[in-house]
Every structure is written in structure tokens, then in C-alpha cells.
Enzyme design. Sequence first.
Site, PDB file in Angstrom:
ATOM      1  N   ASP A   1       0.856  -1.179   0.000  1.00 49.61           N
ATOM      2  CA  ASP A   1       0.000   0.000   0.000  1.00 49.61           C
ATOM      3  C   ASP A   1       0.896   1.234   0.000  1.00 49.61           C
ATOM      4  O   ASP A   1       2.121   1.148   0.128  1.00 49.61           O
ATOM      5  CB  ASP A   1      -0.978  -0.024   1.188  1.00 49.61           C
ATOM      6  CG  ASP A   1      -2.225   0.835   0.880  1.00 49.61           C
ATOM      7  OD1 ASP A   1      -2.176   1.639  -0.074  1.00 49.61           O
ATOM      8  OD2 ASP A   1      -3.238   0.716   1.598  1.00 49.61           O
TER       9      ASP A   1
HETATM   10  C1  BGC Z   1      -5.106   3.190   0.069  1.00 47.82           C
HETATM   11  C2  BGC Z   1      -5.261   2.118  -0.979  1.00 47.82           C
HETATM   12  C3  BGC Z   1      -5.107   2.715  -2.357  1.00 47.82           C
HETATM   13  C4  BGC Z   1      -3.780   3.432  -2.446  1.00 47.82           C
HETATM   14  C5  BGC Z   1      -3.508   4.044  -3.809  1.00 47.82           C
HETATM   15  C6  BGC Z   1      -3.882   4.052  -0.160  1.00 47.82           C
HETATM   16  O1  BGC Z   1      -3.872   5.167   0.669  1.00 47.82           O
HETATM   17  O2  BGC Z   1      -5.047   2.566   1.330  1.00 47.82           O
HETATM   18  O3  BGC Z   1      -6.503   1.488  -0.827  1.00 47.82           O
HETATM   19  O4  BGC Z   1      -5.201   1.712  -3.317  1.00 47.82           O
HETATM   20  O5  BGC Z   1      -3.770   4.475  -1.491  1.00 47.82           O
HETATM   21  O6  BGC Z   1      -4.293   5.114  -4.078  1.00 47.82           O
END
Ligand code: BGC
Length: 713
Positions: free
Chosen positions: A254
Site C-alpha cells: 500500500d
Molecule cells: C489506500 C489504498 C489505495 C492506495 C492508492 C492508499 O492510501 O489505502 O486502498 O489503493 O492508497 O491510491
Amino acid sequence: MRALLARMTLDEKIGQLTMVTGSGTATGPQTAPVSLAEIRVGRAGSILNLWTPAAVREVQRIAVEESRLGIPLIVGFDVLHGHRTIFPVPLGEAASFDTALWEETAAAAAEEAASDGVSLTFAPMLDVTRDPRWGRICESPGEDAHVAARFAEAKVKGFQGSALASSRHVAATAKHLGAYGAVLAGRDYASADVSQRELEEVHLPAFASAVKAGVAAVMPSFIDIAGTPATASRPLLRGILRDRWNFQGVVISDYNAIAELITHGVAADLAEAATLALRAGVDIDMMAGAYSRGLPVALDRGLVAMADIDTAVLRVLTLKDDLGLFADPYRGLITASYSNGPRYRRLAKRAAASSMVLLKNSPAVLPLSQHGGPIAVVGPLAHAPADMLGPWAAAGRAEEGVSFLDGMRAAFPGRRILHQPAAGFDPATLVPALAREAGIVIFCAGETRNMSGEASSRGEPGLPMAQIQLAKNLLAANNPLVLVLCSGRPLILPPFLAEGAAAILAAWFPGSEAGTALGDVLSGGVEPGGRLPVSWPASIGQIPIYYSERRTGRPANSASHYSSKYLDIPAEPHFPFGHGLSYTAFRFDNLRTGRPVMAAGETLEVAVDASNIGDRNGGTIVMLFIQHQVASVARPVMELKRFQRIEAAPQEKLTVTFRLGSNDLQFPGADLEPVLENGRIDILVGQRAVESELLRAGIELTGGQNRLPAGSR
Ligand code: BGC
């Protein structure tokens, strides 16, 4: 791919493991957009938050034509519930209990996203949660492991189609592996200290199902589970994901999660953080720069081996190959013109109406007639097309959305629609006047889009104070009030409003066709198709609340002081899981299992008669739960195992059948290994998770293990 790998420098290998950001939108703390120079020298293998044919064509051209090895980029984006045409937020879509619809909307989103240059979506989000304080409940399929597993498989199929290389599909990412939905007190990014049993029974099944359906990528959650951050968890990412489920795809961290291993306090520096993640099996570093800065140092320190890096690079190259990016780096881009077309808009309208849950309708004020006095459509969400899209609205555009107000005007051409914009008037006087003038008031209340989603936990998930005041004023006009709730979570309602409103409709964040769907539903052209995929709490003190609670030695009993309840609030939710009214009513009779005994390995056919006893066409969801009578570990009170949407004409009687395999009756035994135990299991069928309302039939399971084999000690 191995030949290509053999030609790569260390820098180029780490580049393939590095995901950088485009300039489209910010979804995390670091937002500096990628410098094209990095792509040119092969230091980025994938990019997120970038779309549109022109933008993607340009970065892809640089990667393919100007970098030494010409390796195309993966373009990732959070396409959760539509790309340009926005469907209801996942929690809303889950309420439709319609697996075909789940697949169809994902396929439509994939088509639009692919035509905008996206090759991978960070979806589906599969975090089961029982805590409406957590803002990300909005992105999730709700509280139930079985619903989440079915949602997972439908979404993966929809996004990916049957061949990843098809330019109309995108790679899917099952996220966020772990127990993110169980964060402490519903506070985003907090720790989750769940038992291995809860992990196995509640949080993992959806991911297992996504892997089985062939999901291309998996994203571990930001958080730690009982002390081990998922991003660094070998038991989770290797033991379960790769070894038990045989996942061959790519693991994407993530946003900045690898660097955050330092903040978690499990890594001293980027080299250690990179080491932990790589050893656990994380292939792509999203936005931490931990692999690019940390892996060379980790190699020098002897913490990682080149072979580990090579394995990760090969997985990334294989995904690019599977996506057809080597064959055509510009895959999908030519078909841009069909974005947001009428076919998608019709689907968005159907999905929104199918997700709306009619929580209350008494006295039956809905559906509204085409004739009669004026209808007041008021409240802060009455004309808020941007809010209708909800969080994670990808490339959705507010100006292309239909507000509740516009939808109501179109749906009731014969009635006057009264409205006062929220700004610039005194709600204490003007709105009640409007409410008195109208025969009925549609009060559009709830959350704005930024009140749900990531980093949007709320300690008091209810209506804002100003709306409560407005509700009081509106009710004082003494005309029937229809409360239309827009939200990414169940909202705890003040009793005066729950009782005072004649009808309550949970509309969630319905998407681009919010207003048309509302018009359809309130006019009765279409039924409100949703049923609650989460228990709707009556009070904050009940949270976490869910139907499949484990059995206790002292179940709630109003006649017994020493039973599992509260002194000051009810133990039952305001509305239970599965609740939702339609404009007609169904009766269920004659539940039968064909035979009283089922042997291990056999399939059981369960049938029930369902009659539409109202005077309108309509539908409902039939739910089948199981209940172990005695088992070696205390089982949940009920567990959902099947659901089916049915439609019937007035007075029509249908037979609904379900098939259960003995696998469905297994559970993790005392040692957490799956076990099938002999004994009585009850099958309960009906429309919602209220035990006393369900029909019951018992079967005896044989041929499995005995709980207490004679002679054992
Ligand atoms: C979130 C994810 C997301 C990623 C990319 C993160 O802050 O937890 O769910 O896919 O950002 O945008």
C-alpha cells in the site's frame, strides 16, 4: 522474461519494483509527481493515479521508446466503483446481493478505465468490517465473510474477464490483505489484534476466493495484526497467500507502507524496511522509495539476496506480459470514445436503485403517486451531484451526475417540486414553510463524500447537528417526511427522527445516476432493491455489532439479569443484517432438505416456497444460514451460506432451491485446521438475520469426524 531479466542492471530491476505517482490525484501523503527522467532511465516500473489517453500514451512512449530496455509501465488506479461512470460505493452495491450486477459493473468500469490507459485497478476492496466508525466501511462489502467472498469472485471476474490481455479489461488487486476492517475502535490505520480464528473465519475467506478466481495482484494492508505489520508478514504473505493458496501473482504494497515499517517500529531504516517487505514477498513498492533507496544497502549488508529481487522482478514482468503490454503498450487507448455512454448510464441507474435499502415505510407513504400536491425536496444532499459520487470516484465528474433534485423533477413531471438551496437561507423559517406548503417532504440528509472513505473515521457516525435541527423543523410542519440518507456507512439516527420519519431510504453514495434512481424508486417504477449488508446499530455503544456473533453461555434474555445485554441500550441493532423492505411482501413456507441425513462428500438440496403476497411485482433476497447445534468450538449463532435474488408477480409462488456441499459445513477446528463434524446442523431460511423469523429444518451430518470419539481423552 528470464532473458530480459538477464540483461537488467540492479537499478533497472529495482525500477521494475518501484511504483511512482502521476499527477492525476493524490491518495496519500507523498504527492510529488514522477519525473519523466526516472522513467527514461528505467527507475520506475509502474505508475499510479494517472489516466487519460494522452497522459498515458506519453509516459508509456517514454518507457518503451526512450528507456534502455523499453519495458512498458503498469498504470494503476483506484477504480473501485466505476471509472468515469460512477456506480454506487461498494457497500451500497453489496446491498444489492446481486452477483451478476457486481460482475457487470466491474466489467463496465474496467472497459472505461482501460480505454483511459489504466491497466490495473486497486480493487476489489475486501475488508470485512463490523465497525461503522471506520470510514473505509464504505469501500467494503460489509460485515459478512460469505458475502465478501462472493463479491470478491464477481469483481475479479468482472475486472479481469477471461483473459487479462484483452484491452477491455484490467488486472484486479485484492486489498487490503489482513484484518484492516478490525482496526482498533474503528480508527483508520490503527492496529488490529484479532485472533487467528477470526482471521481464518472472517477476514481471509474473501481473499481466498479472489485468489481462486485468478486475481492478478494482492495488496497487504497498512496495519499490523497483533504486532506484525501485514507488509512485513511472512506468515500472511508467504505462509497463507503463496503457500496455502498458491498465489502466483504480484504483491503490491500500500501507499508508502514499506517506509512506514519504520514508524511501526519494526525497522530501523529503509534498508531494513525493504528487507522485511521483500522477504515477506512484497514485489512492488508503492510510493515509499524504500526499494530504490533501501534494497541496494540491504544487498550490501547481506540482508537480501539478488535471487529474491529477481523473483519479484520476474513476477512483475510476467504480469506485464499477461496484460499484453509488451505486445501493445498502448492497449485499450483507441477505444476511448465509448466512455460514459448510455449503456453504462443505464447500468449505473439500475445499480443505484438495486442498492437502495428501504429501511422503513410506515405508514406506507411510498411509492409516491404521479398526481397530487407539491413535493418538497430539501436538505444538504438534495442537490449535490459531487457528493453522490462518494469517495474513490476515479475519473467521475460531478457535472455528469444527476442530483436527487433533478432526478425527482424528471420522475414527477405532474407534480410541483419545491426546493430551497441549502446556502443563503434560514432553515429555521424558510424550510418549514416549504414543508408546510408541500404535501410531503423528501429530506436528503447524511454525509458529504469526504465524511466517508480513507482517513475518515468518525467517533459519532450519525447526522451532523445542523441536519438534526433541520429535521426537527421539518417534522414540526406535520407533513409526512421521507428521509433519504446518503452515506458511506450506517448512520445512527436520533429516535425522534427514526420514529417521526414516515419512510427511511438508505441510498448510500449512489453514483452518477443518483437522482434518476431515486426518482425511479420513489415513484415505484423500480423497487428499492437493497438489503443491509451490515447491521445498522441503534447506538454507538453497540459497535462492533454483527449478526454472526459467536454463541455465548448467557445469551441476551430480557427476563434474566445475568445475560449478555446492556442496562441502558438494546442489544439488537436498529435494523438487522438483511433488512430491507420492498413495495410488496413475500411469505416463505415449506422448507425442505430432501433427506434428514447428509454424509460427508454429499450435496444437499434445500428448497423453500416463496410467494409474493402483495399486489405488485416485486423481489426480495432469500438467505440461507446454517447453525451448528453442538460443535467442538463455539460457532456463530448463524452463518450465511447462500443467497439468491428472486422476482415474482402478485400472488405468484416460486420454489427457490439451494445446493450445499459438505465443505459449506466445515469450520476451523480447535487446532484451526478445517474440520467437518458429525451432528445436527440446522438450515435457516428467510429474508434477514433474525432467528425467530426464519424457517428451520435440521439435518444430521455423518461420515465426518466425531467430536468426542469413544476412548479418546
Ligand atoms: C489506500 C489504498 C489505495 C492506495 C492508492 C492508499 O492510501 O489505502 O486502498 O489503493 O492508497 O491510491
